[in-house]
Design a protein around this motif. Structure first.
Motif, PDB file in Angstrom:
ATOM      1  N   ASP A 186       3.225   8.660   2.253  1.00  0.00           N
ATOM      2  CA  ASP A 186       4.225   8.158   1.304  1.00  0.00           C
ATOM      3  C   ASP A 186       4.254   9.025   0.049  1.00  0.00           C
ATOM      4  O   ASP A 186       5.321   9.377  -0.448  1.00  0.00           O
ATOM      5  CB  ASP A 186       3.922   6.711   0.902  1.00  0.00           C
ATOM      6  N   GLN A 238       0.839  -1.194   0.000  1.00  0.00           N
ATOM      7  CA  GLN A 238       0.000   0.000   0.000  1.00  0.00           C
ATOM      8  C   GLN A 238       0.873   1.242   0.000  1.00  0.00           C
ATOM      9  O   GLN A 238       2.019   1.211   0.442  1.00  0.00           O
ATOM     10  CB  GLN A 238      -0.885   0.035   1.247  1.00  0.00           C
ATOM     11  N   THR A 270       0.506   5.224   1.260  1.00  0.00           N
ATOM     12  CA  THR A 270      -0.336   6.151   2.011  1.00  0.00           C
ATOM     13  C   THR A 270      -0.158   7.567   1.472  1.00  0.00           C
ATOM     14  O   THR A 270       0.737   7.835   0.669  1.00  0.00           O
ATOM     15  CB  THR A 270       0.053   6.139   3.498  1.00  0.00           C
TER      16      THR A 270
END
Length: 118
Positions: A44, A39, A41
C-alpha cells in the motif's frame, strides 16, 4: 519510528471521533462486533509513493509520505463507518460509481479472456 507514532496518534483520534459519532447517532443499538483493524501494508505504501511520483514526478518526502498514509487510513476508516451506517443506501452517485467500477472490471476481464483465446 516517528511515522508509526504519528500514524497511531492520528488513527486513534479518528477512531475515537468515529466511535463517539456512532454512539451519538445510534445509542439504542447493541454494540456490533469490532471491525477488522485498518492496516497499511508495504505494498500500500509503495502504491501511494508511486501515485505521488506519477503526479509530482518525484518521490514524496518523509513528511509527505506520512500525510499520504494518514489520509489513506482516515479515508478507509471513514468509508467503513459510512458503510456501517448504510450511508451508501439509496445514493444514486454511489450506485453509479459502483456500476462504473464493475463495468471497468468486466471490460478488463473480457479483454484478458479475448487475449487468451487468440
Amino acid at each position: 519510528m516517528r511515522l508509526v507514532r504519528e500514524l497511531l496518534l492520528h488513527s486513534l483520534a479518528v477512531g475515537g471521533l468515529l466511535f463517539a459519532a456512532h454512539a451519538a447517532l445510534r445509542p439504542s443499538e447493541q454494540a456490533a462486533p469490532p471491525a477488522p483493524a485498518v492496516q497499511i501494508t508495504a505494498a500500500d505504501a509503495d502504491w501511494l509513493k508511486e501515485m505521488w511520483e506519477r503526479q509530482w514526478r518525484r518521490l514524496p518526502t518523509d513528511e509527505e509520505l506520512t500525510r499520504l498514509v494518514t489520509d489513506h487510513l482516515t479515508e478507509e476508516v471513514l468509508a467503513r463507518e459510512a458503510k456501517a451506517l448504510e450511508l451508501d443506501a439509496g445514493d444514486t452517485i454511489i450506485r453509479r460509481r459502483l456500476a462504473q467500477k464493475m463495468a471497468f472490471l468486466l471490460d478488463d476481464t473480457i479483454r484478458v479472456a479475448e487475449g487468451m483465446s487468440h
